[in-house]
Design a protein around this motif. Structure first.
Motif, short mmCIF file in Angstrom:
data_model
loop_
_atom_site.label_atom_id
_atom_site.label_comp_id
_atom_site.label_asym_id
_atom_site.label_seq_id
_atom_site.Cartn_x
_atom_site.Cartn_y
_atom_site.Cartn_z
N LEU A 17 0.81 -1.12 -0.14
CA LEU A 17 0.08 0.03 -0.03
C LEU A 17 0.92 1.26 0.13
O LEU A 17 0.44 2.15 -0.34
N PHE A 19 2.49 2.70 2.90
CA PHE A 19 2.61 3.47 4.11
C PHE A 19 2.91 2.82 5.18
O PHE A 19 2.83 1.55 5.05
N SER A 20 3.28 3.41 6.27
CA SER A 20 3.33 2.77 7.41
C SER A 20 2.52 3.21 8.59
O SER A 20 2.26 4.36 8.59
N ILE A 21 1.90 2.20 9.39
CA ILE A 21 1.17 2.63 10.58
C ILE A 21 1.79 2.43 11.82
O ILE A 21 2.98 1.67 12.04
N GLY A 22 1.67 3.25 12.71
CA GLY A 22 1.88 3.12 14.16
C GLY A 22 0.62 3.12 15.04
O GLY A 22 -0.40 3.73 14.84
N ASP A 26 -2.39 -1.85 22.33
CA ASP A 26 -1.23 -2.46 23.14
C ASP A 26 -0.09 -1.61 22.98
O ASP A 26 1.03 -2.15 23.42
N GLN A 27 -0.25 -0.50 22.44
CA GLN A 27 1.09 0.38 22.29
C GLN A 27 0.90 1.47 23.26
O GLN A 27 0.21 1.67 23.87
N ASP A 28 2.26 2.22 23.38
CA ASP A 28 2.61 3.34 24.15
C ASP A 28 1.90 4.49 23.65
O ASP A 28 2.69 5.12 22.44
N HIS A 78 -2.29 -3.46 17.47
CA HIS A 78 -1.39 -3.02 16.27
C HIS A 78 -1.47 -4.17 15.14
O HIS A 78 -1.57 -3.89 14.22
N THR A 86 -3.83 -5.80 5.09
CA THR A 86 -2.77 -6.70 4.36
C THR A 86 -3.86 -7.94 3.93
O THR A 86 -3.09 -8.93 3.83
N ARG B 626 7.34 -1.04 27.15
CA ARG B 626 6.49 -0.57 26.42
C ARG B 626 6.58 -0.47 24.74
O ARG B 626 7.82 -0.04 24.55
N LEU B 627 5.47 -0.75 24.07
CA LEU B 627 5.68 -1.02 22.83
C LEU B 627 5.55 0.30 22.04
O LEU B 627 4.64 1.08 22.36
N GLN B 628 6.21 0.43 20.96
CA GLN B 628 6.05 1.45 20.00
C GLN B 628 6.40 0.76 18.59
O GLN B 628 7.68 1.23 18.19
N SER B 629 5.64 0.14 17.85
CA SER B 629 6.22 -0.49 16.71
C SER B 629 5.64 0.32 15.77
O SER B 629 4.43 0.98 15.70
N GLU B 630 6.26 -0.05 14.49
CA GLU B 630 5.79 0.81 13.31
C GLU B 630 5.80 -0.39 12.03
O GLU B 630 6.68 -0.97 12.12
N THR B 631 4.71 -0.47 11.51
CA THR B 631 4.76 -1.55 10.76
C THR B 631 4.46 -0.85 9.34
O THR B 631 3.51 0.05 9.18
N SER B 632 5.20 -1.30 8.08
CA SER B 632 4.84 -0.79 6.96
C SER B 632 3.67 -1.70 6.12
O SER B 632 4.12 -2.89 6.08
N VAL B 633 2.94 -1.25 5.36
CA VAL B 633 2.08 -2.42 4.74
C VAL B 633 2.28 -1.84 3.36
O VAL B 633 2.39 -0.62 2.95
#
Lengths: 113, 633
Positions: A17, A19-22, A26-28, A78, A86, B626-633
């Motif tokens: 697609l 782009f990236s998401i955040g 469950d995240q900060d 997330h 996807t 603590r989580l701070q993840s970034e995923t690319s789609v």
């Protein structure tokens, strides 16, 4: 709020697609640079790759994704958000996004009344 | 002899006139006294004759005082001041017999303070102001140890502390032209000094002392009687009909031993617990104690009754029974003592109520936890803690200065033009004035704020000077070690004992100390003698300057300032709407009044506590990032 339709680009076996998401429940949320309210655990667009289908469709960095194809994105983890975006059998994803500038415009128009 | 009062006006050489009013002198001495006074004022070395000597001495010293600022160059000022200090006396009639009479400071008039000379001050006006203060200070010496004659200038009833700080300013204006010296005593009037001394004596010989010990004496007599009863039970048959008694073998001896032991325990424990001189006289009877004494009396009386009827009359021959009877009495007494212990001592230890104690004059408050007590016992308990917890009551620190509050009074003046009946207008006028005053902008809070800030600044400045002076003074001496005493004959140093060392280092810090005490209005509580004594104490115990100063930098508890006239006791009045022997309960309010302030005590029960339990497994403490993840789609 804006509705954006992204057509996935086929690249080998993957559908990307662009782009990236955040974010996610469950995240900060305090690490999110795009959110106004630092307790907001929604899904935000953190990066838009240049020339990708998302940019073409009008998605911008910092947008908050409210719905994906009708699925609610405000209270998901997330991983669930990634999965909804996807799905392999969908070529088109329809997003409902909110942008900060859009919010301000909506608020101003509401205040005028 | 004709008694009359006369006025004698004497022209003082420097131009000011003294009007002397002497009461009740003999007619023939009129000219002689005038003449002598004239000479006396001119030449201070003349000692006039006999009986009038002390009176004229006091007058002369008054003259000397007033002459001081004018003739600054003639004599050495310190010498004059020492002579003044020896000759002047005053009495402060204002303090009643109940108020504790603090010793006034007399720091400037000692000869060791001669390093400070008049001319070393900065300006003439400050010098003038200072010698007015000096004059008042030398007058304010505590004259309870002196003779009958006293020179009073102020009216009785004026508070002790204001004299030094505020009255000097009033006197400044009229000084120099005319000065009036008034003596308040003569042979036939009773001076204030005599009055206070008489009332003090009355109190000392009052029957308070007897009343204090009446209760314990009574209970002691009863206790002794109860203790001797078993012995009497045992001895009477032996004495009266010894021959016809059956012999009693080993069981009796066992009983004798147990009897002796129990009596000993009773004796010792009742002495230790109950026969203590009480520290307070309560206004009403102590209910539990009376109950217990009545119980004991009843017990012993009934035992005697039975004894008299069953043993003495028929001359009982079974001695073992008699011994058993005595042992049972002792057992009963032991149980009564246990009951008394629980009722009088233990029941009060478990906290059940929270008392809030507030002092009415300055709002100092404390909270205490007590058990189940009656009102009068709770009052005694509160007063025990008052003397050690509450800062001392300083009447000089109380009110806002009048300059701030009085601005409100000077408002509008309302003139009525041509109105005949003023009665109708008065309410209208006052209402108009009130309305006008309310509408006017009120800035007194502003002035209060600035005055407070200024006062804080002044206190802090003086405190800084004091701390520095004391620190420096302490560096002048050091403790002599034992091995140093024998060595170094080439620099023989004078070895001093603590008192001399204290006096030696007191001089450089005296002025800073005096100024600080005056600023914090503490000067009536610390005389120079007490400061030197405290300094000596601190030096002896190797204390640092900070430890020496802690006594002066913060107002201590009232106990610190008590003097050892404990035999008279402190008089407090318990004011309560309920009878004072009733027990404490929620919402009760009573107050303890003294002459110039009161303590108001409010009772609230302590809350009931519901304590729950929660068990935490020590293995259950786990953490993740603590989580701070970034995923690319």
């Amino acid at each position: 709020q804006q509705r954006i339709e992204i057509h996935k680009l086929r690249d080998g076996d993957n559908l990307i697609l662009g782009f990236s998401i955040g974010g996610g429940i469950d995240q900060d949320p305090s690490q999110n640079p795009f959110s106004e309210d630092k307790t907001d655990k929604g899904i935000y667009v953190t990066r838009v790759s240049k020339g990708g289908p998302a940019e073409v469709a009008g998605l911008r960095m910092g947008d908050k994704i409210m719905q994906v194809n009708g699925w609610d994105m405000t209270m998901v983890t997330h991983d669930q958000a990634r999965k909804k975006l996807t799905k392999k059998n969908e070529d088109v994803v329809r997003l409902l996004v909110t942008r900060k500038s859009l919010e301000n415009a909506v608020r101003q128009s509401m205040m005028q009344h | 002899m004709v008694d009359f009062a006369f006025k004698c006006t004497v022209k003082e050489p420097q131009g000011s006139t003294f009007i002397v009013f002497l009461g009740l002198l003999k007619e023939g001495l009129l000219e002689r006294v005038c003449f002598t006074l004239f000479f006396v004022f001119r030449d201070p070395h003349i000692q006039p004759f006999g009986r009038k000597a002390s009176k004229i001495d006091s007058l002369r010293s008054k003259v000397e005082l007033l002459k001081l600022p004018l003739t600054l160059s003639s004599k050495s000022i310190s010498e004059r001041k020492t002579r003044l200090g020896g000759a002047t006396e005053r009495s402060r009639g204002g303090a009643g017999a109940h108020k504790p009479r603090p010793p006034a400071p007399d720091m400037d008039n000692e000869s060791q303070y001669s390093g400070y000379s008049y001319k070393s001050s900065h300006s003439r006006s400050s010098r003038k102001h200072r010698d007015r203060r000096d004059r008042h200070r030398s007058k304010s010496r505590d004259s309870s140890s002196r003779a009958d004659k006293s020179v009073t200038i102020q009216a009785p009833g004026e508070p002790l502390l204001d004299a030094e700080s505020t009255r000097g300013d009033d006197r400044d204006d009229n000084w120099g032209e005319t000065t009036t010296v008034v003596t308040g005593t003569s042979e036939h009037s009773v001076s204030n000094e005599d009055l206070t001394r008489a009332s003090k004596e009355l109190e000392d010989s009052s029957p308070l002392e007897c009343r204090r010990f009446a209760g314990p004496v009574l209970s002691g007599v009863l206790g002794l009687f109860a203790l001797l009863t078993p012995l009497a039970f045992l001895l009477l048959p032996q004495l009266l009909w010894r021959d016809s008694l059956e012999p009693c073998g080993t069981p009796c001896e066992g009983l004798y031993v147990s009897l002796a032991f129990k009596l000993l325990v009773l004796l010792i424990s009742s002495w230790a617990l109950f026969l203590r001189p009480p520290r307070a006289t309560l206004p009403r009877f102590f209910v539990f104690r009376c109950l217990l004494m009545a119980l004991v009396f009843l017990f012993v009386a009934s035992y005697w009754l039975f004894y008299g009827v069953r043993v003495l009359e028929p001359r009982e021959r079974d001695y073992r029974g008699i011994v058993g009877y005595a042992v049972s009495l002792v057992d009963a007494l032991l149980f009564i003592q246990y009951l008394a212990l629980v009722l009088l001592e233990v029941r009060h230890l478990r906290p059940a109520f929270c008392l809030k104690v507030v002092r009415t004059t300055d709002g100092a408050s404390r909270f205490y936890s007590v058990g189940h007590l009656s009102i009068q016992r709770a009052a005694v308990w509160v007063l025990d803690h008052y003397y050690t917890d509450f800062p001392v009551y300083n009447p000089a620190l109380l009110n806002l200065p009048k300059s701030i509050l009085s601005k409100k009074m000077s408002g509008f003046k309302v003139y009525s033009l041509g109105e005949e009946n003023s009665t109708n207008n008065s309410t209208g006028q006052s209402r108009a004035m009130i309305a006008a005053a309310a509408r006017r902008r009120d800035n007194s809070h502003n002035e209060y704020y600035y005055e407070e800030a200024e006062m804080d600044r002044r206190v802090r400045k003086r405190k800084a000077r004091l701390v520095v002076a004391v620190e420096e003074a302490f560096t002048h001496i050091k403790r002599l070690q034992d091995d140093e005493a024998a060595s170094s004959p080439k620099h023989p140093r004078e070895v001093m004992d603590p008192r001399e060392a204290a006096q030696a280092i007191f001089a450089p810090m005296a002025r800073a100390m005096q100024k600080y005490l005056r600023t914090t209005r503490q000067q009536p509580y610390h005389s120079m003698e007490s400061i030197i004594a405290h300094l000596q104490f601190c030096i002896t115990h190797n204390m640092t300057p900070k430890a020496f100063l802690e006594r002066y930098l913060a107002p201590g508890p009232t106990m610190q300032y008590q003097r050892e006239n404990g035999s008279r006791g402190r008089q407090w009045t318990l004011v309560s709407e309920e009878p004072v022997t009733s027990a404490l309960r929620q919402g009760l309010v009573f107050s303890l009044r003294r002459l110039d302030f009161a303590l108001v005590v409010t009772v609230t029960p302590l809350p009931f506590l519901n304590l729950g339990e929660e068990f935490i497994d020590p293995k259950s403490h786990k953490f993740v990032m603590r989580l701070q993840s970034e995923t690319s789609v």
